[in-house]
Write a protein that holds these residues in place. Structure first.
Motif, PDB file in Angstrom:
ATOM      1  N   UNK A 175       0.841  -1.161  -0.001  1.00 57.20           N
ATOM      2  CA  UNK A 175      -0.083  -0.074   0.000  1.00 57.20           C
ATOM      3  C   UNK A 175       0.966   1.326  -0.060  1.00 57.20           C
ATOM      4  N   UNK A 176       0.205   2.429  -0.092  1.00 57.93           N
ATOM      5  CA  UNK A 176       1.062   3.519  -0.264  1.00 57.93           C
ATOM      6  C   UNK A 176       1.679   3.984   1.118  1.00 57.93           C
ATOM      7  N   UNK A 177       0.941   3.533   2.358  1.00 54.53           N
ATOM      8  CA  UNK A 177       1.475   3.906   3.538  1.00 54.53           C
ATOM      9  C   UNK A 177       2.090   2.680   4.295  1.00 54.53           C
ATOM     10  N   UNK A 178       2.679   1.966   3.593  1.00 53.77           N
ATOM     11  CA  UNK A 178       3.942   0.740   3.919  1.00 53.77           C
ATOM     12  C   UNK A 178       5.027   1.308   3.413  1.00 53.77           C
ATOM     13  N   UNK A 179       5.903   1.192   4.306  1.00 53.64           N
ATOM     14  CA  UNK A 179       7.417   1.843   4.084  1.00 53.64           C
ATOM     15  C   UNK A 179       8.241   0.668   3.458  1.00 53.64           C
ATOM     16  N   UNK A 180       8.913   0.848   2.423  1.00 55.77           N
ATOM     17  CA  UNK A 180       9.685  -0.126   1.669  1.00 55.77           C
ATOM     18  C   UNK A 180      11.095   0.324   1.524  1.00 55.77           C
ATOM     19  N   UNK A 181      11.947  -0.472   1.092  1.00 52.17           N
ATOM     20  CA  UNK A 181      13.435  -0.148   0.721  1.00 52.17           C
ATOM     21  C   UNK A 181      13.841  -0.002  -0.409  1.00 52.17           C
ATOM     22  N   UNK A 182      12.774   0.283  -1.215  1.00 60.15           N
ATOM     23  CA  UNK A 182      12.860   0.510  -2.783  1.00 60.15           C
ATOM     24  C   UNK A 182      13.889   1.680  -3.002  1.00 60.15           C
TER      25      UNK A 182
END
Length: 600
Positions: free
Chosen positions: A159-166
């Motif tokens: 989702x937009x509210x999940x932080x990722x490492x990209x």
């Protein structure tokens, strides 16, 4: 026109058949090294068949390419999707068949019958094929019709509210700057609609109804810069814009606390330098200036990481129209690859656009025109050792970009095999300010805490015994980035190099940087042109530095000073203040989806 060669199928199997610990996808016996391969999207979406085809020449067909981190968001115990591994890439996350189907559906939505995914389309256990693919990586992404960002990795959509490492991965930078069109594939249940953030507007298109959607990367970056995305569903029953929290490319936690309203949750850091640098590089107006785009590329690469340090160079060389041979460099030899890339850039007539990208990072001891090289890893963030302990690199980088027309162009020059950069710049001789009684009109406060005063020409001989020859060399004018506007409080725009002479004959090293107030423009333009040979090794700090840090000298050249107030007036509210306050009221996407009213 000659007829295009037909692709040959090299792998054809139901993807669910790979969902076992014993079975992995393996193309080593059927693929031909040094060829381009693509995934057949229609076969996966309509026929439930994972089909990989190989082309005898670089394909002239519409295809999409995937950008993702090799180690992304983990799946929890409730995850019921099928996944499979790939031979030679068992150390990476497995591939989720559901995420792969959504990616193929997104490609078909944009009229791309094929999909390029490095995990499936590169012979992971073949060194010759890997080296060939690395050298053609820029062409692969430049030639695709669409780049689809799977920010959470290949196991599942996020989702937009999940932080990722990209945003922290090295190769994802090139993957989104080379293609003509880039979109983020989201786990999205709010339906299609229009979005707005930071003065940018864009449509969000559903891929699979009620499950996924495509949003342009530009709007997602703007949303992560400001922390919010304003979304207006196309559902006629809804006439209210939703304020969606955007943290998919977020950085460190904010310094704001629970004492700031609303009280119930903390806020991620906004206007983060790593997000801003990529935003600048993708901005069609700002990036039309080659020096602005190049500076943003170097800054972005500095704040990213990879399992092989040398990939930090290979992953951006195509953005500078440079092709280095990967076999020439050892996996950990980032310094030699950096020198080779810088040499090629300067030889083509381009500027030394990497100067000043590190902000408050120490210069590298043997290649001082570059900041110290961060620690890299297959996952996580770029880290660097400082006097205050290990810190994330993006905490020490300023979100700025050069404006050549405002002062002077970014310097050009040449670099030798040892990494010494020869250039010409306006400069003034400096001496250290060593005690409180040393009253001077202008004090240069460097980022390393040292203080300096300009030396008049007639004082040069008498000043020779104060330590190594030190100069302030004019670098240029730099603006701080704010989405859609320029901040009136952005005044320390002039950047200079602080360079010192060392034992190598006629050679200097970069010691630190200085930011001067914009009103100093006439002063720096009065400096004389000087030639410098800048490299390493860096000399140890001056003994006087231990004293000057304790001198309580306050001048308008000081950084981090409080803004002046008129008696009786309200505190100055900056653009950043407004952005932070607005972002704190954004609602997580998962909450909006849980309370979403179905269309009538």
């Amino acid at each position: 026109m000659p007829e295009q060669p037909q692709p040959q199928s090299i792998y054809d199997t139901p993807p669910d058949a790979l969902d076992s610990a014993e079975h992995v996808l393996d193309i080593s016996s059927t693929a031909t090294p040094c060829h381009v391969r693509l995934l057949d999207c229609q076969a996966l979406v309509s026929e439930d068949t994972l089909r990989i085809v190989e082309f005898p020449a670089f394909p002239d067909v519409p295809y999409a390419a995937i950008s993702y981190p090799w180690r992304g968001i983990a799946v929890d115990g409730d995850f019921r999707g099928h996944t499979f591994a790939v031979k030679g890439a068992e150390h990476a996350d497995p591939v989720g068949t559901s995420a792969l189907r959504h990616a193929c559906a997104a490609a078909l939505l944009r009229e791309c019958p094929f999909l390029w995914l490095d995990r499936l389309c590169i012979m992971q256990d073949n060194k010759a094929d890997k080296h060939w693919q690395i050298r053609h990586m820029y062409q692969v992404y430049q030639s695709c019709r669409l780049c689809v960002v799977l920010a959470g990795g290949l196991q599942r959509l996020v989702r937009l509210d999940e932080e990722t490492s990209w945003i922290h991965r090295s190769w994802t930078l090139q993957e989104v700057l080379a293609p003509p069109d880039v979109a983020v594939l989201l786990d999205w249940k709010l339906g299609p609609g229009n979005s707005r953030s930071g003065g940018t507007t864009a449509a969000i298109d559903e891929v699979v109804a009620g499950e996924s959607a495509l949003a342009p990367l530009s709007i997602v970056l703007q949303a992560c810069t400001t922390g919010t995305l304003s979304f207006e569903p196309r559902n006629p029953a809804s006439n209210t814009a939703l304020m969606v929290e955007a943290s998919i490319f977020s950085a460190q936690p904010s310094t704001h606390s629970y004492n700031d309203i609303p009280f119930w949750r903390p806020q991620r850091k906004l206007l983060a330098p790593n997000v801003v640098a990529l935003t600048i590089a993708m901005d069609p107006v700002l990036s039309s200036d080659p020096d602005v785009r190049a500076h943003a590329v170097w800054q972005s690469a500095l704040m990213r990481t990879s399992s092989r340090p040398v990939d930090m160079v290979f992953s951006i060389m195509g953005l500078f129209d440079v092709s280095l041979d990967p076999s020439r460099f050892q996996p950990h030899d980032r310094r030699a690859a950096t020198i080779a890339l810088a040499q090629a850039i300067l030889e083509s007539g381009k500027s030394a656009s990497w100067l000043g990208i590190g902000g408050r990072l120490d210069p590298d001891r043997s290649l001082s025109t570059f900041p110290v090289f961060p620690h890299t890893s297959v996952s996580g963030v770029a880290l660097v050792e400082t006097q205050n302990g290990v810190q994330e690199v993006s905490e020490l980088v300023d979100p700025i970009y050069p404006i050549s027309e405002a002062l002077v162009p970014v310097p050009k020059g040449n670099m030798d095999a040892d990494g010494y950069l020869s250039l010409t710049a306006r400069a003034t001789r400096l001496r250290p300010v060593v005690d409180q009684a040393d009253a001077v009109a202008k004090v240069f406060v460097a980022f390393d805490g040292s203080r300096w005063a300009a030396v008049c020409d007639e004082q040069l001989d008498a000043d020779d015994q104060t330590g190594p020859q030190t100069y302030g060399a004019l670098l240029g004018w730099y603006n701080k980035y704010y989405p859609g506007q320029t901040s009136a409080s952005d005044t320390d725009n002039i950047r200079t190099l602080l360079v010192q002479k060392h034992a190598e004959p006629n050679s200097f090293h970069v010691r630190s940087f200085v930011a001067l107030h914009r009103r100093e423009k006439p002063f720096v333009l009065s400096w004389h042109e000087c030639a410098f040979r800048l490299g390493g090794p860096a000399a140890p700090p001056l003994l006087a530095d231990a004293c000057v840090t304790e001198v309580p000298v306050q001048t308008y050249l000081e950084r981090d000073r409080p803004w002046p107030r008129i008696p009786g007036s309200k505190p100055l509210v900056t653009i950043e203040d407004e952005v932070i306050r607005k972002a704190r009221w954004a609602v997580p996407q998962r909450v909006l989806e849980r309370n979403r009213r179905p269309p009538e």
